[in-house]
Design a protein around this motif. Structure first.
Motif, PDB file in Angstrom:
ATOM      1  N   LEU A  33       0.826  -1.209   0.000  1.00  0.00           N
ATOM      2  CA  LEU A  33       0.000   0.000   0.000  1.00  0.00           C
ATOM      3  C   LEU A  33       0.861   1.261   0.000  1.00  0.00           C
ATOM      4  O   LEU A  33       0.509   2.258  -0.646  1.00  0.00           O
ATOM      5  CB  LEU A  33      -0.930  -0.009   1.208  1.00  0.00           C
ATOM      6  CG  LEU A  33      -2.040  -1.071   1.190  1.00  0.00           C
ATOM      7  CD1 LEU A  33      -2.884  -0.975   2.444  1.00  0.00           C
ATOM      8  CD2 LEU A  33      -2.910  -0.932  -0.052  1.00  0.00           C
ATOM      9  N   SER A  34       1.987   1.230   0.707  1.00  0.00           N
ATOM     10  CA  SER A  34       2.882   2.385   0.699  1.00  0.00           C
ATOM     11  C   SER A  34       3.405   2.654  -0.703  1.00  0.00           C
ATOM     12  O   SER A  34       3.401   3.804  -1.188  1.00  0.00           O
ATOM     13  CB  SER A  34       4.050   2.149   1.656  1.00  0.00           C
ATOM     14  OG  SER A  34       3.598   1.966   2.989  1.00  0.00           O
ATOM     15  N   ALA A  35       3.845   1.600  -1.383  1.00  0.00           N
ATOM     16  CA  ALA A  35       4.342   1.762  -2.748  1.00  0.00           C
ATOM     17  C   ALA A  35       3.224   2.177  -3.687  1.00  0.00           C
ATOM     18  O   ALA A  35       3.423   3.030  -4.572  1.00  0.00           O
ATOM     19  CB  ALA A  35       4.983   0.460  -3.222  1.00  0.00           C
ATOM     20  N   GLY A  36       2.030   1.594  -3.519  1.00  0.00           N
ATOM     21  CA  GLY A  36       0.925   1.913  -4.408  1.00  0.00           C
ATOM     22  C   GLY A  36       0.458   3.345  -4.290  1.00  0.00           C
ATOM     23  O   GLY A  36       0.242   4.035  -5.299  1.00  0.00           O
ATOM     24  N   VAL A  37       0.309   3.836  -3.067  1.00  0.00           N
ATOM     25  CA  VAL A  37      -0.140   5.217  -2.867  1.00  0.00           C
ATOM     26  C   VAL A  37       0.890   6.201  -3.414  1.00  0.00           C
ATOM     27  O   VAL A  37       0.547   7.182  -4.093  1.00  0.00           O
ATOM     28  CB  VAL A  37      -0.406   5.467  -1.375  1.00  0.00           C
ATOM     29  CG1 VAL A  37      -0.646   6.952  -1.112  1.00  0.00           C
ATOM     30  CG2 VAL A  37      -1.614   4.655  -0.909  1.00  0.00           C
ATOM     31  N   ALA A  38       2.170   5.952  -3.135  1.00  0.00           N
ATOM     32  CA  ALA A  38       3.214   6.852  -3.631  1.00  0.00           C
ATOM     33  C   ALA A  38       3.280   6.829  -5.157  1.00  0.00           C
ATOM     34  O   ALA A  38       3.472   7.876  -5.798  1.00  0.00           O
ATOM     35  CB  ALA A  38       4.568   6.452  -3.041  1.00  0.00           C
ATOM     36  N   ALA A  39       3.111   5.644  -5.743  1.00  0.00           N
ATOM     37  CA  ALA A  39       3.144   5.542  -7.205  1.00  0.00           C
ATOM     38  C   ALA A  39       1.989   6.296  -7.839  1.00  0.00           C
ATOM     39  O   ALA A  39       2.167   7.000  -8.851  1.00  0.00           O
ATOM     40  CB  ALA A  39       3.112   4.068  -7.627  1.00  0.00           C
ATOM     41  N   LEU A  40       0.798   6.197  -7.258  1.00  0.00           N
ATOM     42  CA  LEU A  40      -0.352   6.914  -7.811  1.00  0.00           C
ATOM     43  C   LEU A  40      -0.180   8.420  -7.681  1.00  0.00           C
ATOM     44  O   LEU A  40      -0.565   9.180  -8.589  1.00  0.00           O
ATOM     45  CB  LEU A  40      -1.624   6.468  -7.096  1.00  0.00           C
ATOM     46  CG  LEU A  40      -2.123   5.058  -7.424  1.00  0.00           C
ATOM     47  CD1 LEU A  40      -3.389   4.748  -6.640  1.00  0.00           C
ATOM     48  CD2 LEU A  40      -2.388   4.899  -8.917  1.00  0.00           C
ATOM     49  N   LEU A  41       0.386   8.881  -6.571  1.00  0.00           N
ATOM     50  CA  LEU A  41       0.615  10.311  -6.401  1.00  0.00           C
ATOM     51  C   LEU A  41       1.568  10.843  -7.462  1.00  0.00           C
ATOM     52  O   LEU A  41       1.295  11.872  -8.113  1.00  0.00           O
ATOM     53  CB  LEU A  41       1.172  10.581  -5.006  1.00  0.00           C
ATOM     54  CG  LEU A  41       1.550  12.035  -4.696  1.00  0.00           C
ATOM     55  CD1 LEU A  41       0.320  12.936  -4.788  1.00  0.00           C
ATOM     56  CD2 LEU A  41       2.190  12.148  -3.317  1.00  0.00           C
ATOM     57  N   MET A  42       2.681  10.156  -7.673  1.00  0.00           N
ATOM     58  CA  MET A  42       3.653  10.611  -8.668  1.00  0.00           C
ATOM     59  C   MET A  42       3.133  10.426 -10.084  1.00  0.00           C
ATOM     60  O   MET A  42       3.485  11.185 -10.993  1.00  0.00           O
ATOM     61  CB  MET A  42       4.972   9.860  -8.473  1.00  0.00           C
ATOM     62  CG  MET A  42       5.678  10.184  -7.174  1.00  0.00           C
ATOM     63  SD  MET A  42       5.971  11.965  -6.955  1.00  0.00           S
ATOM     64  CE  MET A  42       7.070  12.287  -8.333  1.00  0.00           C
ATOM     65  N   TRP A  43       2.289   9.410 -10.300  1.00  0.00           N
ATOM     66  CA  TRP A  43       1.662   9.244 -11.612  1.00  0.00           C
ATOM     67  C   TRP A  43       0.805  10.472 -11.946  1.00  0.00           C
ATOM     68  O   TRP A  43       0.842  10.978 -13.069  1.00  0.00           O
ATOM     69  CB  TRP A  43       0.817   7.978 -11.619  1.00  0.00           C
ATOM     70  CG  TRP A  43      -0.073   7.838 -12.817  1.00  0.00           C
ATOM     71  CD1 TRP A  43      -1.419   8.051 -12.876  1.00  0.00           C
ATOM     72  CD2 TRP A  43       0.323   7.455 -14.148  1.00  0.00           C
ATOM     73  NE1 TRP A  43      -1.891   7.821 -14.153  1.00  0.00           N
ATOM     74  CE2 TRP A  43      -0.842   7.459 -14.958  1.00  0.00           C
ATOM     75  CE3 TRP A  43       1.534   7.115 -14.732  1.00  0.00           C
ATOM     76  CZ2 TRP A  43      -0.818   7.127 -16.300  1.00  0.00           C
ATOM     77  CZ3 TRP A  43       1.565   6.790 -16.082  1.00  0.00           C
ATOM     78  CH2 TRP A  43       0.407   6.790 -16.845  1.00  0.00           C
ATOM     79  N   GLY A  44       0.036  10.940 -10.962  1.00  0.00           N
ATOM     80  CA  GLY A  44      -0.793  12.101 -11.217  1.00  0.00           C
ATOM     81  C   GLY A  44       0.005  13.369 -11.421  1.00  0.00           C
ATOM     82  O   GLY A  44      -0.353  14.213 -12.249  1.00  0.00           O
ATOM     83  N   LEU A  45       1.108  13.530 -10.686  1.00  0.00           N
ATOM     84  CA  LEU A  45       1.879  14.760 -10.775  1.00  0.00           C
ATOM     85  C   LEU A  45       2.702  14.844 -12.055  1.00  0.00           C
ATOM     86  O   LEU A  45       2.662  15.866 -12.762  1.00  0.00           O
ATOM     87  CB  LEU A  45       2.794  14.885  -9.548  1.00  0.00           C
ATOM     88  CG  LEU A  45       2.090  15.093  -8.203  1.00  0.00           C
ATOM     89  CD1 LEU A  45       3.112  15.102  -7.076  1.00  0.00           C
ATOM     90  CD2 LEU A  45       1.281  16.382  -8.203  1.00  0.00           C
ATOM     91  N   VAL A  46       3.468  13.789 -12.365  1.00  0.00           N
ATOM     92  CA  VAL A  46       4.375  13.859 -13.522  1.00  0.00           C
ATOM     93  C   VAL A  46       4.308  12.630 -14.419  1.00  0.00           C
ATOM     94  O   VAL A  46       4.577  12.716 -15.620  1.00  0.00           O
ATOM     95  CB  VAL A  46       5.840  14.053 -13.055  1.00  0.00           C
ATOM     96  CG1 VAL A  46       6.007  15.397 -12.364  1.00  0.00           C
ATOM     97  CG2 VAL A  46       6.286  12.925 -12.134  1.00  0.00           C
ATOM     98  N   GLY A  47       3.960  11.464 -13.867  1.00  0.00           N
ATOM     99  CA  GLY A  47       4.039  10.235 -14.640  1.00  0.00           C
ATOM    100  C   GLY A  47       3.137  10.222 -15.853  1.00  0.00           C
ATOM    101  O   GLY A  47       3.538   9.788 -16.938  1.00  0.00           O
TER     102      GLY A  47
END
Length: 434
Positions: A33-47
């Motif tokens: 969940l830690s990796a998933g939440v962080a990945a989704l946040l960065m996906w929205g910002l720049v990914g």
């Protein structure tokens, strides 16, 4: 997006949990969940911008008009291929375009699935480190892989630039998501992970068989629902959903049959955990090729994958990988999934894929994606070559992109730790010399 598509990441979690004890499952959940939440946040910002920032250059849809900037070699305003997208950052375009918003949410579920695989496999790492790895995966590593294959990047254009079939074909994400995430996980485990050779049991114990069984089935059901809701379906040749579902199911059930036969002959019993893992591997290894092949090829491929699954698990366990790190198994399945297109495709679907062969391919009107041996159609070794190149590039990108910084951090940590060690006193030095 179909709500049942959420069964895809939930299924990944369930299949991984099946072989874990209660404490191991708890730690894996926190990391995932830690990796998933962080990945989704960065996906929205720049990914998202890195992945689909140039989509409007190739997709003739007014809703994607804001996504028209890429980086490529040269100054062509309408480049044939690109390396990375450069628009759509910080949620730009999401509010003003329903098409962009739909694509953003649809792709976010794929990013979450890959990040869960990475985070849950990081045994021995803290949730904070898992979050950092997930942020790097969702913000940079995975978006570039998505751009290269799904965003009209250079891997998808190998058919136009180097005449390698239809370029890399991976509509389901076996390579883009699972092979890349598996390579990234391996890049973390090699420099940092603790590897202890596992005891030689006939088969590892299964702790949560019911949850694992449901998870292995949810992977396929949720994945199929996700693929049917693809917002870019109009941008590439249509794939018959019934053919996709039938062949994917035959591949998964064939894998279960192969693994069951193997365990029955070796241990005189059918191991439930091996069946759970084989079904999950069968989905991943067969989903990409399912729309392009026939039922017998799909089932035969699944049986071969199922027979190979116990050997892959044995190799990982003998290599010292903990049960959580068997998430690497699904990365290996992603490699097989990419290669399967170049082996199983028989030309029945995919005509015009990646803008190759819209009217005719290799002199045959309407011929779609075809590999080697061709299965009654003229074989195309170029397609198998493109798939092999794609699998190699995606795995190496994940491995080096995650493992390179991890190795540098480990080297710096060791140097810092050595400098902090106290120097021996004069008395200790003389005693040592005496």
């Amino acid at each position: 997006m179909d709500g049942f598509a959420w069964g895809w990441p939930l299924g990944i979690m369930g299949a991984l949990w099946a072989g874990m004890s209660e404490e191991e499952a708890r730690r894996a959940l926190v990391r995932g969940l830690s990796a998933g939440v962080a990945a989704l946040l960065m996906w929205g910002l720049v990914g998202f911008g890195f992945a689909y920032g140039g989509l409007g250059l190739w997709v003739e849809e007014p809703g994607f008009a804001a996504l028209r900037r890429v980086y490529t070699l040269g100054a062509d305003p309408q480049p044939l291929w690109s390396l990375i997208g450069l628009s759509g950052f910080l949620f730009q375009g999401v509010e003003g375009s329903p098409e962009v918003a739909t694509l953003w949410g649809h792709s976010a579920l794929a990013v979450l699935s890959a990040a869960l695989l990475l985070g849950m496999g990081m045994e021995g790492f803290s949730p904070l480190i898992a979050a950092a790895a997930g942020a790097w995966l969702g913000g940079f590593l995975l978006p570039l892989g998505i751009h290269w294959v799904w965003g009209n990047g250079w891997l998808s254009r190998l058919g136009l630039t180097l005449s390698l079939g239809h370029g890399v074909v991976d509509p389901a994400g076996s390579g883009v998501l699972f092979a890349l995430a598996g390579g990234a996980l391996l890049g973390l485990l090699l420099p940092w992970g603790r590897r202890i050779p596992q005891p030689e049991h006939a088969f590892p114990p299964v702790h949560l068989p019911l949850l694992g069984g449901w998870g292995s089935l949810l992977i396929g059901g949720g994945w199929l629902a996700w693929l049917r809701a693809d917002p870019l379906a109009a941008a590439h040749p249509a794939l018959e959903s019934s053919l996709l579902a039938r062949n994917a199911m035959l591949g998964a059930m064939g894998a279960a049959f192969g693994a069951g036969v193997y365990t029955a002959f070796v241990a005189r019993e059918v191991d439930p955990l091996m069946l759970i893992r084989a079904i999950a591997v069968g989905w991943i290894a067969g989903m990409a090729a399912a729309p392009f092949t026939g039922p017998w090829q799909a089932m035969g491929w699944g049986i071969l994958v199922g027979l190979a699954t116990p050997g892959m698990i044995y190799a990982l366990r003998r290599g010292g990988m903990a049960v959580q790190s068997l998430a690497l198994l699904y990365g290996a399945a992603g490699i097989l999934g990419v290669l399967a297109v170049g082996i199983l495709a028989d030309g029945r679907a995919g005509a015009g894929w990646n803008e190759v062969g819209k009217s005719a391919f290799m002199g045959y009107p309407g011929l779609g994606v075809v590999g080697v041996p061709g299965w009654g159609q003229p074989a195309d070794p170029g397609q198998l070559t493109a798939q092999a190149v794609g699998a190699l590039v995606l795995v190496l990108w994940g491995f080096l992109g995650m493992g390179g910084p991890a190795a540098l951090l480990r080297w710096g940590w060791r140097r810092w730790a050595q400098r902090r060690e106290p120097l021996p006193t004069a008395g200790e030095t003389s005693e040592t010399m005496g």
